[in-house]
Enzyme design. Structure first.
Site, PDB file in Angstrom:
ATOM      1  CG  ASP A 176     -56.355  56.013  23.878  1.00 56.36           C
ATOM      2  OD1 ASP A 176     -57.045  57.009  24.172  1.00 56.36           O
ATOM      3  OD2 ASP A 176     -55.906  55.243  24.740  1.00 56.36           O
ATOM      4  CG  ASN A 196     -62.083  43.420  40.476  1.00 56.88           C
ATOM      5  OD1 ASN A 196     -60.952  43.029  40.704  1.00 56.88           O
ATOM      6  ND2 ASN A 196     -62.382  44.163  39.431  1.00 56.88           N
ATOM      7  CE  LYS A 198     -65.920  51.656  31.695  1.00 56.42           C
ATOM      8  NZ  LYS A 198     -64.714  51.122  31.121  1.00 56.42           N
ATOM      9  CD  GLU A 244     -64.871  38.283  36.954  1.00 59.77           C
ATOM     10  OE1 GLU A 244     -65.110  37.834  38.075  1.00 59.77           O
ATOM     11  OE2 GLU A 244     -64.783  39.509  36.736  1.00 59.77           O
ATOM     12  CB  SER A 293     -62.859  47.024  37.391  1.00 52.20           C
ATOM     13  OG  SER A 293     -61.707  47.347  36.696  1.00 52.20           O
ATOM     14  CG  ASN A 318     -52.741  44.549  35.311  1.00 51.42           C
ATOM     15  OD1 ASN A 318     -51.811  44.184  34.597  1.00 51.42           O
ATOM     16  ND2 ASN A 318     -52.769  45.735  35.905  1.00 51.42           N
ATOM     17  CG  MET A 366     -56.341  46.524  32.121  1.00 51.26           C
ATOM     18  SD  MET A 366     -55.585  44.926  32.479  1.00 51.26           S
ATOM     19  CE  MET A 366     -56.891  43.787  32.091  1.00 51.26           C
TER      20      MET A 366
END
Ligand code: 3HC
Length: 402
Positions: free
Chosen positions: A33, A190, A97, A152, A119, A143, A14
């Site tokens: 990363d 979702n 997060k 969204e 998600s 995805n 993603m």
């Protein structure tokens, strides 16, 4: 605020896809990363997406290099002092997060927007750990990110209108369709997609049809890929996490199929590691049939298959979401078409309900409720609509006017 430079944290499928989308629109982006290896893999993914376009003659090799020059890899805070938006696409863990955004606050400019591609984790909870909840927002891509048109946009309780407006404009500049969605478990797409995917998994474990048979039936209905193939693309491990969050919020109607957990525990995480509902690599990780037999031996009754059994839970959840004001009927339909490829000719789940008849949807759900259980319990709004003559196209009014 105009966004001149972005950063994406997490160089997985993603994150790399989002970085490609940003560079494609001409903006510079840092792809960060934890390890150089992960960054390199992410950069290789971005290059591969562009290479696909070169191979199809849709861009030149020189244009590919120009786009690649816009993305820089990082494993530290270098270059973050002038980013206008950070989009995190790390693993689904609230604390991780929260810590990430806390750390970024110290190195990013005052006005920087912190967007999460989560998600299903609550945006307000992520924001609560930061000093500027007004700048924290959900920006949920689908995805494969380079292809799916939907973003969204999910404000948390403290997100400012300015941040919402900026992210809507930014999404449009990426040539995406931003749909504002009220914060709730699974947000909109979702929340609607998972009952549909989950029912396909339940049908499989109950021996109603084979994986291929289930997928083929939904493709025949017009879906771009079958639900079990989509599970594999999204990732079984990711899906189990989303399913558990939905179950926490919505209770028994959102109980994850046992087979999903069995696949996860067997290490069949989907396309990314070579096996899920299907096998994608020569080296086999156990086999699906024995996992189905294990679930059946622990107690399932054989049930019948129908495509309606799979699609009705999505329509029902769309109506429940409409009742709750998660999004408007128009936005629900646009989101499902742009985020999941719901067939354009059916116009989204609510237009589809109007086409087949709201009364038909209600009676189908009532019948499924009797044979398969209460997870099909019809949304109260469906009953009110039928009682009031809102039957869809045939009566000139339903979820939409005709
Ligand atoms: N990365 C980049 N580009 C890709 C791609 C990928 N992984 N997969 C396909 N593409 C591109 C192709 O290159 C092609 O581009 P072109 O039109 O420029 O030639 C285009 O997409 C169409 O691809 P194909 O012709 O190979 O295949 P299809 O027409 O079958 O489309 C699909 C593939 C777009 C994946 C389609 O099957 C689809 O829409 N599936 C549904 C996907 C979906 O529901 N996604 C949402 C999942 S839920 C989610 O992500 C939320 C998360 O929180 C869990």
């Amino acid at each position: 605020m105009y966004i001149y430079k972005a950063a994406v944290i997490g160089a997985g499928t993603m994150g790399a896809g989002i970085a490609q989308v940003i560079t494609y629109s001409g903006l510079p982006v840092i792809l960060r990363d934890v390890t150089q290896e992960a960054v390199d893999r992410g950069l290789a993914t971005v290059r591969k997406i562009y290479q696909g376009r070169v191979d199809k003659g849709k861009m030149t090799a020189a244009e590919l290099e120009q786009k690649m020059a816009l993305v820089s890899g990082a494993t530290d805070d270098t270059g973050f002092s002038d980013v206008d938006i950070v989009i995190e696409a790390i693993y689904e863990d609230l604390e991780a997060k929260q810590k990430l955004f806390q750390a970024l606050e110290a190195v990013c400019p005052e006005g920087c927007i912190f967007a999460s591609n989560t998600s299903s984790l609550p945006i307000s909870a992520i924001a609560s750990a930061t000093k500027k909840p007004d700048k924290v927002i959900g920006m949920h891509f689908f995805n494969p990110a380079p292809v799916m048109k939907l973003v969204e946009v999910i404000p948390g309780l403290g997100t400012s209108q300015e941040t919402i407006d900026d992210v809507v404009l930014f999404s449009e500049s990426l040539r995406k369709i931003p749909i504002r969605v009220q914060e709730c478990a699974g947000f909109l797409v979702n929340r609607l997609l998972m009952p549909y995917l989950n029912e396909a998994a339940i049908a499989l474990q109950e021996g109603a049809a084979s994986a291929k048979g289930i997928d083929a039936a939904l493709v025949t209905l017009g879906m771009p890929m079958g639900p079990l193939t989509l599970f594999d693309m999204v990732g079984i491990d990711v899906s189990v996490k989303v399913a558990d969050i939905l179950h926490d919020a919505y209770g028994t109607r959102a109980t994850a199929a046992r087979i999903l957990r069995e696949l996860d525990q067997a290490g069949r995480h989907g396309l990314k590691n070579g096996a899920g509902f299907y096998d994608y690599a020569d080296e086999k990780k156990g086999d699906l049939d024995s996992l189905i037999q294990k679930v059946q031996a622990e107690g399932t009754t054989k049930t019948k298959f129908s495509a309606n059994r799979i699609i009705m839970p999505m329509i029902n959840e769309a109506v429940i979401s409409l009742q709750e004001g998660v999004a408007s009927a128009e936005d629900i339909d646009i989101a499902m078409m742009a985020g999941t490829g719901f067939p354009q000719d059916k116009g989204g789940p609510l237009h589809y309900a109007d086409q087949i008849g709201v009364d038909v949807v209600l009676s189908e759900l009532e019948a499924l409720c009797k044979t398969l259980g209460d997870r099909f319990w019809p949304a109260p709004m469906l009953k009110r609509m039928v009682q009031g003559g809102y039957l869809g196209q045939k009566s000139g009014k339903g979820f939409f006017q005709y």
